[in-house]
Design a protein around this motif. Structure first.
Motif, mmCIF file in Angstrom:
data_model
loop_
_atom_site.group_PDB
_atom_site.id
_atom_site.type_symbol
_atom_site.label_atom_id
_atom_site.label_comp_id
_atom_site.label_asym_id
_atom_site.label_seq_id
_atom_site.Cartn_x
_atom_site.Cartn_y
_atom_site.Cartn_z
ATOM 1 N N GLU A 4 -19.824 9.510 -1.360
ATOM 2 C CA GLU A 4 -18.765 9.056 -0.460
ATOM 3 C C GLU A 4 -17.925 7.954 -1.110
ATOM 4 O O GLU A 4 -18.477 6.999 -1.667
ATOM 5 N N VAL A 5 -16.604 8.106 -1.038
ATOM 6 C CA VAL A 5 -15.676 7.085 -1.520
ATOM 7 C C VAL A 5 -14.985 6.527 -0.278
ATOM 8 O O VAL A 5 -14.289 7.252 0.439
ATOM 9 N N ILE A 6 -15.180 5.235 -0.039
ATOM 10 C CA ILE A 6 -14.792 4.618 1.227
ATOM 11 C C ILE A 6 -13.847 3.448 0.966
ATOM 12 O O ILE A 6 -14.082 2.635 0.065
ATOM 13 N N ALA A 7 -12.776 3.375 1.752
ATOM 14 C CA ALA A 7 -11.852 2.242 1.709
ATOM 15 C C ALA A 7 -12.246 1.278 2.819
ATOM 16 O O ALA A 7 -12.337 1.665 3.981
ATOM 17 N N VAL A 8 -12.494 0.029 2.441
ATOM 18 C CA VAL A 8 -12.904 -0.996 3.399
ATOM 19 C C VAL A 8 -11.755 -1.988 3.561
ATOM 20 O O VAL A 8 -11.181 -2.445 2.573
ATOM 21 N N GLU A 35 -8.239 -10.036 3.061
ATOM 22 C CA GLU A 35 -7.544 -9.697 4.303
ATOM 23 C C GLU A 35 -6.344 -8.807 4.025
ATOM 24 O O GLU A 35 -5.621 -9.012 3.048
ATOM 25 N N ARG A 36 -6.165 -7.799 4.889
ATOM 26 C CA ARG A 36 -5.005 -6.901 4.914
ATOM 27 C C ARG A 36 -4.888 -5.984 3.697
ATOM 28 O O ARG A 36 -3.897 -5.283 3.545
ATOM 29 N N LEU A 37 -5.891 -5.976 2.818
ATOM 30 C CA LEU A 37 -5.874 -5.088 1.652
ATOM 31 C C LEU A 37 -7.160 -4.282 1.627
ATOM 32 O O LEU A 37 -8.186 -4.709 2.137
ATOM 33 N N GLY A 74 -10.623 -11.111 10.862
ATOM 34 C CA GLY A 74 -11.959 -11.006 10.293
ATOM 35 C C GLY A 74 -12.718 -9.733 10.596
ATOM 36 O O GLY A 74 -13.855 -9.570 10.155
ATOM 37 N N GLN A 75 -12.125 -8.798 11.340
ATOM 38 C CA GLN A 75 -12.790 -7.522 11.612
ATOM 39 C C GLN A 75 -12.776 -6.668 10.344
ATOM 40 O O GLN A 75 -11.798 -6.658 9.602
ATOM 41 N N GLY A 88 -3.156 1.018 0.845
ATOM 42 C CA GLY A 88 -2.314 0.811 2.018
ATOM 43 C C GLY A 88 -2.415 -0.615 2.536
ATOM 44 O O GLY A 88 -3.363 -1.336 2.256
ATOM 45 N N MET A 89 -1.411 -1.005 3.289
ATOM 46 C CA MET A 89 -1.391 -2.325 3.918
ATOM 47 C C MET A 89 -1.765 -2.165 5.387
ATOM 48 O O MET A 89 -1.501 -1.121 5.980
ATOM 49 N N ILE A 90 -2.343 -3.225 5.953
ATOM 50 C CA ILE A 90 -2.693 -3.159 7.366
ATOM 51 C C ILE A 90 -1.948 -4.222 8.152
ATOM 52 O O ILE A 90 -1.582 -5.273 7.643
ATOM 53 N N SER A 91 -1.718 -3.867 9.399
ATOM 54 C CA SER A 91 -1.121 -4.779 10.368
ATOM 55 C C SER A 91 -1.898 -4.593 11.661
ATOM 56 O O SER A 91 -1.899 -3.497 12.236
#
Length: 121
Positions: free
Chosen positions: A34-38, A23-25, A44-45, A64-67
């Motif tokens: 393709e290089v993809i950041a998940v 979560e959040r990372l 849970g999305q 990056g961090m997510i909020s």
């Protein structure tokens, strides 16, 4: 790499299981070239973006961090929408967003079917 599901527009490829994504990372996956950041949100999305910073200095975004549904670019601290890859005001730009399917515990990322031939190794 074998396609898992095919729709009219996208072919979906298995990239892992829900528990593989913290979560959040961000976590980097590769589908052919393709290089993809998940990213997985606290609710849970799961979202998938091109792992390339839209900022002028370049770099990657997986660190990056997510909020909520916003990613904070680790290079220039721009805010990027996880839903469509759009950079939020006051900055401008966009990264490619990929469709994600979660079926049971499996996470699949869609690549445009017409590009599918480019991604088979």
């Amino acid at each position: 790499m074998e396609p898992i599901l095919n729709s009219n527009e996208y072919t979906y490829y298995l990239v892992g299981h829900v528990d593989d994504f913290p979560e959040r990372l961000g976590r980097v996956v590769r589908l052919g070239k393709e290089v993809i950041a998940v990213f997985k949100t606290t609710d849970g999305q799961i979202y998938a973006l091109e792992n390339k910073s839209p900022g002028p200095r370049g770099g990657t975004i997986a660190e990056g961090m997510i909020s909520g549904e916003v990613l904070f670019d680790p290079i220039c601290d721009w805010k990027i929408s996880l839903t469509d890859g759009q950079v939020l005001d006051p900055d401008t730009g966009q990264v490619r967003a990929y469709p994600v399917q979660v079926l049971g515990n499996e996470v699949r990322i869609g690549l445009l079917t017409k590009e599918g031939g480019l991604f088979h190794e």
